[in-house]
Motif scaffolding. Structure first.
Motif, PDB file in Angstrom:
ATOM      1  N   ALA A 125      54.543  15.746  30.651  1.00  0.00           N
ATOM      2  CA  ALA A 125      55.651  15.305  29.792  1.00  0.00           C
ATOM      3  C   ALA A 125      55.959  13.831  30.028  1.00  0.00           C
ATOM      4  CB  ALA A 125      56.890  16.162  30.043  1.00  0.00           C
ATOM      5  N   ALA A 126      55.939  13.408  31.286  1.00  0.00           N
ATOM      6  CA  ALA A 126      56.202  11.995  31.602  1.00  0.00           C
ATOM      7  C   ALA A 126      55.116  11.094  31.011  1.00  0.00           C
ATOM      8  CB  ALA A 126      56.299  11.808  33.113  1.00  0.00           C
ATOM      9  N   LYS A 127      53.866  11.518  31.132  1.00  0.00           N
ATOM     10  CA  LYS A 127      52.758  10.731  30.567  1.00  0.00           C
ATOM     11  C   LYS A 127      52.852  10.707  29.044  1.00  0.00           C
ATOM     12  CE  LYS A 127      49.751   8.997  32.326  1.00  0.00           C
ATOM     13  NZ  LYS A 127      49.604   7.591  32.734  1.00  0.00           N
ATOM     14  N   ALA A 128      53.187  11.835  28.434  1.00  0.00           N
ATOM     15  CA  ALA A 128      53.325  11.897  26.980  1.00  0.00           C
ATOM     16  C   ALA A 128      54.446  10.966  26.523  1.00  0.00           C
ATOM     17  CB  ALA A 128      53.607  13.332  26.539  1.00  0.00           C
ATOM     18  N   ARG A 129      55.551  10.923  27.272  1.00  0.00           N
ATOM     19  CA  ARG A 129      56.670  10.033  26.928  1.00  0.00           C
ATOM     20  C   ARG A 129      56.225   8.562  26.971  1.00  0.00           C
ATOM     21  NH1 ARG A 129      59.543  11.765  30.576  1.00  0.00           N
ATOM     22  NH2 ARG A 129      60.128  13.671  29.532  1.00  0.00           N
ATOM     23  N   GLU A 130      55.422   8.217  27.990  1.00  0.00           N
ATOM     24  CA  GLU A 130      54.905   6.843  28.095  1.00  0.00           C
ATOM     25  C   GLU A 130      54.061   6.488  26.871  1.00  0.00           C
ATOM     26  OE1 GLU A 130      52.737   6.177  31.714  1.00  0.00           O
ATOM     27  OE2 GLU A 130      54.351   7.018  32.948  1.00  0.00           O
ATOM     28  N   ILE A 131      53.209   7.414  26.466  1.00  0.00           N
ATOM     29  CA  ILE A 131      52.348   7.149  25.309  1.00  0.00           C
ATOM     30  C   ILE A 131      53.185   7.085  24.031  1.00  0.00           C
ATOM     31  CG2 ILE A 131      50.514   8.148  23.869  1.00  0.00           C
ATOM     32  CD1 ILE A 131      49.263   9.172  26.523  1.00  0.00           C
ATOM     33  N   ALA A 132      54.128   8.005  23.894  1.00  0.00           N
ATOM     34  CA  ALA A 132      54.970   8.033  22.690  1.00  0.00           C
ATOM     35  C   ALA A 132      55.747   6.738  22.537  1.00  0.00           C
ATOM     36  CB  ALA A 132      55.934   9.214  22.749  1.00  0.00           C
ATOM     37  N   GLY A 175      54.156   2.025  21.860  1.00  0.00           N
ATOM     38  CA  GLY A 175      54.024   1.054  20.783  1.00  0.00           C
ATOM     39  C   GLY A 175      52.663   1.066  20.116  1.00  0.00           C
ATOM     40  N   ASP A 176      52.356  -0.046  19.485  1.00  0.00           N
ATOM     41  CA  ASP A 176      51.154  -0.154  18.655  1.00  0.00           C
ATOM     42  C   ASP A 176      49.847  -0.094  19.427  1.00  0.00           C
ATOM     43  OD1 ASP A 176      52.738  -0.353  16.433  1.00  0.00           O
ATOM     44  OD2 ASP A 176      52.781  -2.552  16.445  1.00  0.00           O
ATOM     45  N   ALA A 177      49.922  -0.146  20.744  1.00  0.00           N
ATOM     46  CA  ALA A 177      48.685  -0.069  21.533  1.00  0.00           C
ATOM     47  C   ALA A 177      48.035   1.304  21.383  1.00  0.00           C
ATOM     48  CB  ALA A 177      48.979  -0.347  23.005  1.00  0.00           C
ATOM     49  N   TYR A 178      48.838   2.311  21.047  1.00  0.00           N
ATOM     50  CA  TYR A 178      48.325   3.677  20.896  1.00  0.00           C
ATOM     51  C   TYR A 178      48.253   4.026  19.408  1.00  0.00           C
ATOM     52  CZ  TYR A 178      49.418   4.071  25.832  1.00  0.00           C
ATOM     53  OH  TYR A 178      49.468   3.880  27.191  1.00  0.00           O
ATOM     54  N   ALA A 219      48.344   9.797  17.878  1.00  0.00           N
ATOM     55  CA  ALA A 219      48.460  10.116  19.305  1.00  0.00           C
ATOM     56  C   ALA A 219      49.904   9.964  19.764  1.00  0.00           C
ATOM     57  CB  ALA A 219      47.544   9.208  20.125  1.00  0.00           C
ATOM     58  N   ARG A 220      50.585   8.932  19.268  1.00  0.00           N
ATOM     59  CA  ARG A 220      52.003   8.732  19.628  1.00  0.00           C
ATOM     60  C   ARG A 220      52.860   9.878  19.118  1.00  0.00           C
ATOM     61  NH1 ARG A 220      51.580   3.155  17.585  1.00  0.00           N
ATOM     62  NH2 ARG A 220      53.037   3.859  15.986  1.00  0.00           N
ATOM     63  N   GLU A 221      52.577  10.365  17.912  1.00  0.00           N
ATOM     64  CA  GLU A 221      53.359  11.468  17.344  1.00  0.00           C
ATOM     65  C   GLU A 221      53.161  12.761  18.144  1.00  0.00           C
ATOM     66  OE1 GLU A 221      52.231  11.701  13.246  1.00  0.00           O
ATOM     67  OE2 GLU A 221      53.209   9.811  12.743  1.00  0.00           O
ATOM     68  N   ALA A 245      52.143  12.955  21.252  1.00  0.00           N
ATOM     69  CA  ALA A 245      52.732  12.719  22.570  1.00  0.00           C
ATOM     70  C   ALA A 245      54.249  12.855  22.529  1.00  0.00           C
ATOM     71  CB  ALA A 245      52.331  11.330  23.080  1.00  0.00           C
ATOM     72  N   SER A 246      54.861  12.412  21.448  1.00  0.00           N
ATOM     73  CA  SER A 246      56.307  12.543  21.301  1.00  0.00           C
ATOM     74  C   SER A 246      56.730  14.004  21.269  1.00  0.00           C
ATOM     75  CB  SER A 246      56.758  11.827  20.028  1.00  0.00           C
ATOM     76  OG  SER A 246      58.141  11.992  19.839  1.00  0.00           O
ATOM     77  N   ARG A 247      55.976  14.812  20.520  1.00  0.00           N
ATOM     78  CA  ARG A 247      56.291  16.252  20.457  1.00  0.00           C
ATOM     79  C   ARG A 247      56.080  16.916  21.814  1.00  0.00           C
ATOM     80  NH1 ARG A 247      53.895  16.133  14.919  1.00  0.00           N
ATOM     81  NH2 ARG A 247      51.911  16.495  15.934  1.00  0.00           N
ATOM     82  N   LEU A 248      55.002  16.542  22.496  1.00  0.00           N
ATOM     83  CA  LEU A 248      54.747  17.097  23.828  1.00  0.00           C
ATOM     84  C   LEU A 248      55.843  16.702  24.817  1.00  0.00           C
ATOM     85  CD1 LEU A 248      50.892  16.567  24.187  1.00  0.00           C
ATOM     86  CD2 LEU A 248      52.106  18.749  24.044  1.00  0.00           C
ATOM     87  N   ALA A 249      56.292  15.466  24.730  1.00  0.00           N
ATOM     88  CA  ALA A 249      57.350  15.002  25.632  1.00  0.00           C
ATOM     89  C   ALA A 249      58.626  15.810  25.440  1.00  0.00           C
ATOM     90  CB  ALA A 249      57.623  13.512  25.407  1.00  0.00           C
ATOM     91  N   GLU A 250      58.863  16.286  24.225  1.00  0.00           N
ATOM     92  CA  GLU A 250      60.027  17.137  23.962  1.00  0.00           C
ATOM     93  C   GLU A 250      59.777  18.582  24.382  1.00  0.00           C
ATOM     94  OE1 GLU A 250      61.679  17.126  20.043  1.00  0.00           O
ATOM     95  OE2 GLU A 250      61.423  14.952  19.848  1.00  0.00           O
ATOM     96  N   ASP A 251      58.596  19.107  24.086  1.00  0.00           N
ATOM     97  CA  ASP A 251      58.307  20.530  24.288  1.00  0.00           C
ATOM     98  C   ASP A 251      58.009  20.914  25.737  1.00  0.00           C
ATOM     99  OD1 ASP A 251      58.642  20.893  21.598  1.00  0.00           O
ATOM    100  OD2 ASP A 251      56.499  21.011  21.140  1.00  0.00           O
ATOM    101  N   LEU A 252      57.254  20.093  26.444  1.00  0.00           N
ATOM    102  CA  LEU A 252      56.790  20.484  27.770  1.00  0.00           C
ATOM    103  C   LEU A 252      57.920  20.745  28.773  1.00  0.00           C
ATOM    104  CD1 LEU A 252      53.548  18.363  28.194  1.00  0.00           C
ATOM    105  CD2 LEU A 252      53.767  20.789  27.657  1.00  0.00           C
TER     106      LEU A 252
END
Length: 102
Positions: free
Chosen positions: A59-66, A69-72, A76-78, A80-87
């Motif tokens: 979840a912490a890694k997913a939050r970092e990716i979410a 910014g534009d580097a990802y 993948a950001r979307e 990761a954002s859902r995973l950061a909420e769900d996990l």
């Protein structure tokens, strides 16, 4: 004056402890089965706790990716954002299930 020799440990305390009970072989097959079941439950609990830790790390890694910014890539950001909420919620659900079973 010579130094006093160290006192001997009171081995009766060890013999009466729960640790000693786990070290001695079970007297019956039923006792052995019970001990093996306890060991299996303890191992399973360790595995579930490890899963909880991994979900928190993911979840912490997913939050970092979410939030990266534009580097990802956008997709993948979307995700990761859902995973950061769900996990974290999934980890809490697992924790609640484990606490009810013990």
């Amino acid at each position: 004056m010579s130094p006093k020799p160290p006192s001997k440990p009171d081995l009766r305390l060890v013999a009466e402890s729960e640790v000693y009970d786990l070290m001695k072989p079970p007297a019956t097959t039923a006792e052995r089965v019970k001990r093996l079941q306890q060991e299996a439950r303890a191992l399973a609990l360790e595995e579930v706790e490890g899963l909880e830790r991994l979900l928190a790390e993911a979840a912490a890694k997913a939050r970092e990716i979410a939030e990266g910014g534009d580097a990802y890539p956008v997709g993948a950001r979307e995700i990761a954002s859902r995973l950061a909420e769900d996990l974290p919620m999934k980890a809490e659900t697992i924790k609640a299930i484990v606490s009810r079973s013990h």
